[in-house]
Every structure is written in C-alpha cells, then in structure tokens.
Scaffold this active site. Structure first.
Site, PDB file in Angstrom:
ATOM      1  CB  SER A   7      -0.902   0.025   1.229  1.00 55.38           C
ATOM      2  OG  SER A   7      -1.440   1.325   1.369  1.00 55.38           O
ATOM      3  CG  HIS A  32      -3.910  -1.709  -1.595  1.00 50.59           C
ATOM      4  ND1 HIS A  32      -5.021  -2.445  -1.945  1.00 50.59           N
ATOM      5  CD2 HIS A  32      -4.280  -0.915  -0.561  1.00 50.59           C
ATOM      6  CE1 HIS A  32      -6.022  -2.109  -1.140  1.00 50.59           C
ATOM      7  NE2 HIS A  32      -5.613  -1.182  -0.303  1.00 50.59           N
ATOM      8  CG  ASP A  34      -5.136   2.332   0.768  1.00 50.35           C
ATOM      9  OD1 ASP A  34      -6.098   1.552   0.691  1.00 50.35           O
ATOM     10  OD2 ASP A  34      -3.997   1.983   1.131  1.00 50.35           O
ATOM     11  CG  MET A  36      -8.353   7.207   2.583  1.00 49.57           C
ATOM     12  SD  MET A  36      -7.367   7.297   4.072  1.00 49.57           S
ATOM     13  CE  MET A  36      -6.615   5.665   4.064  1.00 49.57           C
ATOM     14  CG  HIS A  65      -9.291   0.148  -0.517  1.00 52.19           C
ATOM     15  ND1 HIS A  65      -8.707  -0.085   0.705  1.00 52.19           N
ATOM     16  CD2 HIS A  65     -10.633   0.126  -0.273  1.00 52.19           C
ATOM     17  CE1 HIS A  65      -9.637  -0.228   1.636  1.00 52.19           C
ATOM     18  NE2 HIS A  65     -10.818  -0.088   1.060  1.00 52.19           N
ATOM     19  CG  MET A  67     -11.298   3.247   2.146  1.00 50.93           C
ATOM     20  SD  MET A  67      -9.735   3.212   3.049  1.00 50.93           S
ATOM     21  CE  MET A  67      -8.591   3.289   1.677  1.00 50.93           C
ATOM     22  CG  MET A 136     -11.723  -2.638   5.240  1.00 50.17           C
ATOM     23  SD  MET A 136     -10.229  -2.227   4.310  1.00 50.17           S
ATOM     24  CE  MET A 136      -9.230  -1.410   5.551  1.00 50.17           C
ATOM     25  N   GLY A 141      -9.025   4.098   7.053  1.00 50.32           N
ATOM     26  CA  GLY A 141      -8.741   5.513   7.211  1.00 50.32           C
ATOM     27  C   GLY A 141      -7.269   5.802   7.478  1.00 50.32           C
ATOM     28  CG  PHE A 142      -5.950   6.771  10.176  1.00 49.60           C
ATOM     29  CD1 PHE A 142      -5.428   8.037   9.945  1.00 49.60           C
ATOM     30  CD2 PHE A 142      -7.256   6.645  10.618  1.00 49.60           C
ATOM     31  CE1 PHE A 142      -6.206   9.174  10.155  1.00 49.60           C
ATOM     32  CE2 PHE A 142      -8.047   7.770  10.840  1.00 49.60           C
ATOM     33  CZ  PHE A 142      -7.524   9.044  10.603  1.00 49.60           C
ATOM     34  N   GLY A 143      -3.102   4.035   7.911  1.00 51.24           N
ATOM     35  CA  GLY A 143      -2.146   2.935   7.892  1.00 51.24           C
ATOM     36  C   GLY A 143      -1.588   2.745   9.289  1.00 51.24           C
ATOM     37  N   GLY A 144      -0.877   1.659   9.483  1.00 56.19           N
ATOM     38  CA  GLY A 144      -0.151   1.460  10.739  1.00 56.19           C
ATOM     39  C   GLY A 144      -1.000   1.058  11.935  1.00 56.19           C
ATOM     40  CG  ASP A 174      -6.385  -2.795   3.105  1.00 52.60           C
ATOM     41  OD1 ASP A 174      -5.269  -2.540   3.585  1.00 52.60           O
ATOM     42  OD2 ASP A 174      -7.047  -1.988   2.425  1.00 52.60           O
ATOM     43  N   GLY A 175      -4.893  -4.236   6.208  1.00 54.79           N
ATOM     44  CA  GLY A 175      -4.730  -3.543   7.478  1.00 54.79           C
ATOM     45  C   GLY A 175      -3.979  -4.364   8.508  1.00 54.79           C
ATOM     46  N   GLY A 176      -2.857  -3.838   8.949  1.00 49.93           N
ATOM     47  CA  GLY A 176      -2.110  -4.481  10.027  1.00 49.93           C
ATOM     48  C   GLY A 176      -1.465  -5.811   9.683  1.00 49.93           C
ATOM     49  N   GLY A 196       1.261  -2.059   4.079  1.00 50.82           N
ATOM     50  CA  GLY A 196       1.763  -0.692   3.974  1.00 50.82           C
ATOM     51  C   GLY A 196       3.013  -0.510   4.786  1.00 50.82           C
TER      52      GLY A 196
HETATM   53  C1  DX5 Z   1      -6.390   1.556   5.552  1.00 51.85           C
HETATM   54  C2  DX5 Z   1      -5.929   1.241   4.140  1.00 51.85           C
HETATM   55  C3  DX5 Z   1      -4.825   0.275   4.096  1.00 51.85           C
HETATM   56  C4  DX5 Z   1      -3.552   0.741   4.737  1.00 51.85           C
HETATM   57  C5  DX5 Z   1      -2.818  -0.458   5.234  1.00 51.85           C
HETATM   58  O1  DX5 Z   1      -7.512   2.330   5.522  1.00 51.85           O
HETATM   59  O2  DX5 Z   1      -7.002   0.722   3.384  1.00 51.85           O
HETATM   60  O3  DX5 Z   1      -4.580  -0.171   2.771  1.00 51.85           O
HETATM   61  O4  DX5 Z   1      -2.726   1.477   3.883  1.00 51.85           O
HETATM   62  O5  DX5 Z   1      -1.707  -0.031   5.920  1.00 51.85           O
HETATM   63  P1  DX5 Z   1      -0.953  -0.975   6.956  1.00 51.85           P
HETATM   64  O6  DX5 Z   1      -0.507  -2.186   6.196  1.00 51.85           O
HETATM   65  O7  DX5 Z   1       0.184  -0.122   7.402  1.00 51.85           O
HETATM   66  O8  DX5 Z   1      -1.919  -1.312   8.041  1.00 51.85           O
HETATM   67 ZN    ZN Z   2      -6.545  -0.284   1.388  1.00 48.43          ZN
END
Ligand code: DX5
Ligand code: ZN
Length: 215
Positions: A7, A32, A34, A36, A65, A67, A136, A141-144, A174-176, A196
């Site tokens: 991502s 990927h 994202d 938003m 993706h 959002m 999800m 909304g956020f990475g990490g 997707d996520g974490g 990501g």
């Molecule tokens: C979150 C995004 C993800 C995000 C994943 O809303 O859809 O794609 O970038 O980031 P990580 O892998 O850091 O959780």
């Molecule tokens: Zn995503």
C-alpha cells in the site's frame, strides 16, 4: 503463493519515483492505492491525479481501494487514471449491484470492501458478480493500525462461501498485515496481502516483500 499488494499510503511521497522503482524491481504483484475522501473515512489521501502518475511508472496491476462516498461519481475518472481493479465499500453503496456493473462496463475488475463490523454473509448474493473481496482487518482511514484478530474467522467463512459456490474470487486482507501474522492469514484462506507499513517502513522493503511472497 500469495499476491503481494504493497500500500503506497505508507510510501514517501517526496520520493515516489524511487518507491515505484523499488516496487517494480521487487516481487510485489500489485500496487494497492488507497483513496480517502474525508467523508467515508476520517482522513484524506490522494485521488486520480496521483494515480495517473503512478500508472505511468509501472506495468504492475493498479489495485485501487476507494474509501469514498458516492463512488459511482468517480469510477470513470479512476478508469481513465489507469485503475485495473476498482474496489468500493459495501457500506458506501446503496446500489452495490449497479456500482459493480458500472465498474465492469468500464473495463475494470470489480472489488467489494467490507469494514470490520460488516458480516461476510451479506456478500452471498454479490459474489458471482465480483473479482475480489477486500476484508478490512482494521477500521479504514489510516495505515499502521493493529490487525483485528476476528478477521481470521471472517476469512475462513468467506473462503468456504467462495469454494462452495465454485467461484474464483480473491480474498484480500487489508490492514495491520505483518510478517508475524501473515502465515495465519494465508492459512485461513486469503490469497492477497496488502501491506503498507510492513513494507515501506522496513529497512529492506524488497527483502520484506520477498519474505511475504514466500509464505
Ligand atoms: C487503511 C488502508 C490500508 C492501509 C494499510 O484504511 O485501506 O490499505 O494502507 O496499511 P498498513 O498495512 O500499514 O496497516
Ligand atoms: Zn486499502
């Protein structure tokens, strides 16, 4: 082997050119991307203009993706920007079937994303029409963020639904996603891993991608 979809949200946008070169030289399969809107999710990222630049920098699959609210208003713009796969959120689509048909009519693969609280059982009537389900494993909304463990049960449930109906629909998580939890995600039945921070904040992103790929 899983499909690896780093991502770009976690990339260094001042060095986007170098980040794309790194991904192109790596074993990553998809980009990927994202998007938003600050309405569907409490954050704003980037839109078609940036994707158009990224499209020029790679021949890999651009997995977009969305959002965003009212994705039907922007589907054509994302097609023109170079999206190969366009994923919309079930929670943002009052007429999901129509949205999916629109994406396919534009010549893209269609994905449906579901938030952590949305049961996968609600997808049974749309599975025949789509190419991918994005589960999800964090609130979008956020990475990490930290992987929500009960996603593993949702993966198993969805894998059974897909296999029972003899369909070929990707299950994307997707996520974490980390090197530690990825094996159990794959064992549960997912075949696409979005990553990501795990990729871009690693000291050797290419090696990390290779490690994910070899799981
Ligand atoms: C979150 C995004 C993800 C995000 C994943 O809303 O859809 O794609 O970038 O980031 P990580 O892998 O850091 O959780
Ligand atoms: Zn995503």
């Amino acid at each position: 082997m899983p499909i690896i979809a780093p991502s770009l949200l976690a990339a260094d946008f001042l060095k986007l050119d170098q980040e794309c070169t790194m991904l192109n030289e790596s074993e990553a399969d998809w980009y990927h991307l994202d998007v938003m809107d600050g309405r569907f999710v409490p954050n704003i990222s980037f839109g078609p203009m940036i994707i158009e630049f990224i499209r020029k920098a790679t021949t890999k699959v651009c997995d977009v993706h969305l959002m965003i609210e009212e994705p039907e208003k922007y589907a054509e713009q994302f097609k023109n920007a170079g999206a190969d796969i366009l994923t919309v959120h079930v929670e943002a689509c009052r007429h999901l079937h129509r949205n999916i048909q629109q994406i396919k009519a534009l010549g893209m693969k269609a994905g449906v994303a579901v938030n952590p609280h949305t049961p996968v059982s609600g997808l049974s009537d749309i599975l025949h029409d789509i190419d991918l389900v994005c589960l999800m494993s964090v609130n979008p909304g956020f990475g990490g963020q930290k992987f929500i463990p009960y996603t593993l049960d949702k993966i198993k449930q969805l894998r059974k639904m897909i296999d029972d109906s003899g369909l070929k629909v990707h299950i994307e998580i997707d996520g974490g996603v980390t090197l530690e939890n990825a094996p159990s995600i794959i064992a549960a039945g997912a075949d696409v891993l979005v990553a990501g921070n795990t990729v871009f904040k690693s000291t050797d992103p290419k090696a990390t991608i290779r490690q994910l790929k070899q799981l």
